[in-house]
Design an enzyme around this catalytic site. Structure first.
Site, mmCIF file in Angstrom:
data_model
loop_
_atom_site.group_PDB
_atom_site.id
_atom_site.type_symbol
_atom_site.label_atom_id
_atom_site.label_comp_id
_atom_site.label_asym_id
_atom_site.label_seq_id
_atom_site.Cartn_x
_atom_site.Cartn_y
_atom_site.Cartn_z
ATOM 1 N N LYS A 286 0.931 -1.087 -0.139
ATOM 2 C CA LYS A 286 0.179 0.002 -0.061
ATOM 3 C C LYS A 286 0.971 1.258 -0.085
ATOM 4 C CE LYS A 286 -4.373 1.481 2.123
ATOM 5 N NZ LYS A 286 -5.521 0.993 2.671
ATOM 6 N N GLU A 382 -20.703 -3.726 8.917
ATOM 7 C CA GLU A 382 -21.513 -2.774 9.336
ATOM 8 C C GLU A 382 -22.943 -3.501 9.961
ATOM 9 O OE1 GLU A 382 -20.080 -1.999 6.375
ATOM 10 O OE2 GLU A 382 -19.135 -0.173 6.932
ATOM 11 N N ARG A 410 -25.696 0.342 5.053
ATOM 12 C CA ARG A 410 -25.760 -1.049 4.977
ATOM 13 C C ARG A 410 -26.327 -1.983 5.958
ATOM 14 N NH1 ARG A 410 -20.432 -3.117 2.256
ATOM 15 N NH2 ARG A 410 -21.292 -2.151 0.535
HETATM 16 C C1 LIG Z 1 -19.339 -0.023 3.373
HETATM 17 C C2 LIG Z 1 -18.013 0.620 3.504
HETATM 18 N N1 LIG Z 1 -17.485 0.686 4.756
HETATM 19 C C3 LIG Z 1 -16.366 1.202 5.024
HETATM 20 C C4 LIG Z 1 -15.732 2.156 4.076
HETATM 21 C C5 LIG Z 1 -14.529 2.900 4.156
HETATM 22 N N2 LIG Z 1 -13.386 2.333 3.754
HETATM 23 C C6 LIG Z 1 -13.032 2.747 2.691
HETATM 24 S S1 LIG Z 1 -11.625 1.825 1.860
HETATM 25 C C7 LIG Z 1 -11.681 1.009 3.126
HETATM 26 C C8 LIG Z 1 -10.586 -0.189 3.452
HETATM 27 C C9 LIG Z 1 -10.432 -1.151 2.117
HETATM 28 O O1 LIG Z 1 -9.503 -1.644 2.372
HETATM 29 P P1 LIG Z 1 -9.030 -2.866 1.166
HETATM 30 O O2 LIG Z 1 -10.401 -3.215 0.508
HETATM 31 O O3 LIG Z 1 -8.132 -3.896 1.793
HETATM 32 O O4 LIG Z 1 -8.373 -1.998 0.298
HETATM 33 P P2 LIG Z 1 -6.967 -1.125 0.266
HETATM 34 O O5 LIG Z 1 -7.527 0.082 0.637
HETATM 35 O O6 LIG Z 1 -6.284 -1.648 1.287
HETATM 36 O O7 LIG Z 1 -6.426 -1.378 -1.201
HETATM 37 C C10 LIG Z 1 -12.472 1.326 4.141
HETATM 38 C C11 LIG Z 1 -12.801 0.594 5.522
HETATM 39 C C12 LIG Z 1 -16.268 2.081 2.767
HETATM 40 N N3 LIG Z 1 -15.891 2.695 1.658
HETATM 41 N N4 LIG Z 1 -17.417 1.348 2.479
#
Ligand SMILES: Cc1ncc(C[n+]2csc(CCOP(=O)(O)OP(=O)(O)O)c2C)c(N)n1
Length: 649
Positions: A286, A382, A410
């Site tokens: 990342k 959630e 959600r």
């Molecule tokens: C339903 C929902 N909950 C929380 C989020 C906030 N959020 C955005 S990206 C993320 C982390 C995503 O991690 P990952 O899928 O591993 O992708 P990375 O950013 O590490 O590439 C979160 C918690 C969201 N976008 N949607």
């Protein structure tokens, strides 16, 4: 000329040499870093997915083939490769490029996303539609891929999609982009499994054998299947315990180096030869390629900081001159909420806190630091958070679930069926209620208030300022039933800290008295009403301002008392106009037989696009000048004849 400037169609990347591709990857990263320094944005995730984007566009033929980005926050390279490089500096600005794929921007964007965990379902739907076409239809050869992160893959929605896909077996490529991080470190049993898969020596041997063999995979024909069957078997032999995806019917290839373009292309090409769903597990870093983001991917996940802060933590930048050092910032509502929560939790061991993958954003990290055993991060889950909180409440605890308003959508059934139906004392802290700005349509906190108003047993409150938020937290944790507290992303009013004290539920307050107009607001928008009331004095109009505090139960008596005899009632909320607080006031006044023209100040029907919050408030006419203008317009409407678009008699 920069290579990026020569790409007006993603097909061009197919003709590039390895050296050119390496240079292009560097250009893409440079462009992202420079842009996000000005605009903010999801830098670290997008930096980590550059080679995935390049490989997908080289192996696939978008837009005929479909590339889905789960969440959509890691798609900047995709945006830059699909004709948006020249406008990329407008990222997340009003009228500019959105932070997530947006169909209105490009035919290469498959769906308007923003929420994590939706990608695999969308891809399964696309594949189902493709596979309904007649066998002879060339569209049946469409390739579909979805890139999903290691945190989003554990979300309930993705699990449901994988479970279904393993059964229906639509051919489809799932790229699992595993950087071991959500925004914070990934959590959950699956995440632990993925870690083990990456770390095992046995895996290393299997992986290198797989990678060595992949170049021999022919583009078409049966041998590919037998090779993959071999890879699969060797994987299974080494990994009898970790065949999670295989066990549910999805072919697994991994773990590959997600920054090795060659390796990725071979694996993707091989995966598309298999007439079944295939998951390619890739390991990425990342923030890849930008040292500050690699070292601190949490801060650079969603860099919403002003550009100046990014420079401060970027060692490659010039040090800041003292006069441009960051100014004093008032405490945010989020900070105040957590401070009060921690204070109460010191004295009440039943209080526990739950986040769904957002310990930093919701401020709950502070609670975790103080009470690690009473803190739970359920991951991007959630719905589970809310239903689990119901269980905890049933067992005598005082659970507090802090979610961003948009992500709480959600969890709606959990709220209805579990929290409300069981009338359990769960405090739902809805952070980011109201406009959030640059993340745009998918993220504005504008739908939960209307949705929740219909729920039996649920009390809904919102404070006019951060001091009152403390009072509402105290009130909520002393209340024997469910309560939702709505507060914005904004900074507070910079009021002195003080300890909260319980308020009477359903009682509003009069902040100033006047004879011509009633301004009644729900939440911090009340501050704007005070400013409007002061301005109206200049027009020779005096206004009463009521802070409603509660949208449910509404202080009907107080509102009716002060509405009676006025020339105009104005309701104000930073939420969707339809079915919200204003409608509640309107119903209450109708029931009380008070027929005064009413103007609803709220967000107009429709989605609110990205841009700075202040700009959006001005656009929506919910900032103080906008509200003032609406009041003036309403009063200019003759009493008889035309009905204002938001008036009711
Ligand atoms: C339903 C929902 N909950 C929380 C989020 C906030 N959020 C955005 S990206 C993320 C982390 C995503 O991690 P990952 O899928 O591993 O992708 P990375 O950013 O590490 O590439 C979160 C918690 C969201 N976008 N949607």
């Amino acid at each position: 000329m920069a290579l990026l400037d020569t790409i007006d169609d993603p097909r061009h990347v197919r003709e590039m040499s390895p050296d050119q591709l390496e240079a292009l990857a560097a250009e893409l990263r440079d462009k992202m870093v420079r842009t996000v320094k000005q605009t903010g944005g999801h830098l670290a995730s997008s930096l980590g997915a550059v080679e995935i984007a390049l490989a997908l566009h080289r192996v696939m033929d978008s837009p005929r083939d479909r590339i889905v980005w789960d969440t959509g926050h890691q798609a900047y390279a995709h945006k830059l490769l699909t004709g948006r490089a020249d406008r990329f500096d407008t990222l997340r600005q009003v009228g500019g490029i959105g932070g997530f794929p947006r169909r209105g921007e490009s035919e290469h964007d498959v769906f308007d996303g923003g929420h994590a965990g939706t990608g695999v379902s969308i891809a399964v739907g696309l594949a189902a539609a493709r596979d309904l076409k007649p066998k002879a239809d060339p569209a049946r050869r469409q390739r579909i891929a979805v890139c999903v992160g290691d945190a989003a893959i554990g979300s309930g929605l993705t699990m449901e999609a994988l479970n279904h896909l393993g059964h229906v077996k639509h051919p489809l490529l799932i790229v699992l982009n595993d950087n071991e991080m959500s925004i914070s470190p990934s959590v959950g049993g699956l995440s632990t499994r993925l870690n083990k898969m990456r770390l095992s020596r046995a895996y290393q041997e299997t992986k290198s054998a797989t990678v060595r063999a992949l170049p021999r995979v022919p583009i078409v024909g049966k041998p590919a299947f037998s090779l993959l069957a071999w890879a699969k078997e060797s994987f299974k032999r080494s990994w009898a315990k970790v065949g999670f995806f295989e066990d549910i019917g999805i072919t697994y290839i991994g773990v590959l180096d997600g920054h090795d373009l060659d390796e990725l292309e071979q694996a993707f090409e091989a995966a598309f030869q298999i007439p079944a769903p295939v998951l390619v597990h890739v390991k990425t870093i990342k923030g890849r390629g930008y040292a500050p983001a690699e070292q601190d991917s949490m801060s650079f996940h969603g860099a919403s900081l002003p550009p100046i802060d990014l420079c401060v933590i970027d060692p490659t930048e010039e040090p800041l001159p003292p006069e441009t050092a960051p100014k004093h910032k008032p405490k945010s509502f989020t900070q105040t909420f957590v401070e009060e929560l921690v204070r109460l939790a010191e004295a009440d061991a039943r209080i526990c806190a739950i986040t769904a993958g957002m310990p930093t954003g919701t401020g709950l990290q502070r609670f975790c630091d103080r009470f690690p055993s009473r803190f739970v991060d359920v991951g991007i889950a959630e719905q589970h958070a809310v239903t689990m909180a119901t269980g905890m409440g049933l067992a005598g605890l005082r659970p507090v679930v802090a979610l961003y308003s948009t992500f709480a959508q959600r969890a709606f059934d959990g709220l209805v069926h579990d929290v409300a139906q069981n009338d359990v004392p769960v405090l739902l802290a809805l952070d980011r209620s109201g406009l959030v700005g640059e993340d745009g349509t998918s993220h504005q906190g504008m739908f939960m208030l209307p949705a929740m108003r219909a729920l039996p047993n649920v009390v809904i409150g919102s404070p006019k300022d951060e001091q009152e938020l403390r009072d509402l937290v105290v009130t909520a944790l002393g209340h024997p039933g469910p309560m939702a507290l709505l507060y914005p992303r904004d900074a507070g009013e910079d009021l002195p800290d003080r300890i909260g004290s319980a308020l009477e539920i359903g009682r509003g307050e009069v902040l100033r008295a006047g004879g011509d107009i009633l301004l009644v607001g729900f939440g911090p928008i009340v501050q704007r009403l005070m400013a409007v009331a002061a301005e109206l004095e200049g027009d020779g109009l005096s206004a009463t301002v009521v802070n409603a505090r509660w949208a449910k139960p509404l202080d009907e008596e107080l509102i009716a008392e002060h509405a009676a005899g006025k020339r105009l009632v104005v309701t104000a909320e930073e939420s969707s106009a339809m079915g919200g607080f204003g409608d509640g006031v309107l119903d209450a006044l109708n029931r009380a037989g008070i027929h005064v023209p009413l103007t609803k100040v709220a967000l107009a029907e429709g989605f609110v696009h990205h841009g700075a919050v202040d700009d959006l408030r001005a656009q929506q006419r919910i900032d103080a000048p906008g509200i003032l203008a609406q009041v003036r317009e309403a009063l200019a409407v003759p009493a008889k004849g035309r009905r204002s678009k938001v008036s009711a008699a």
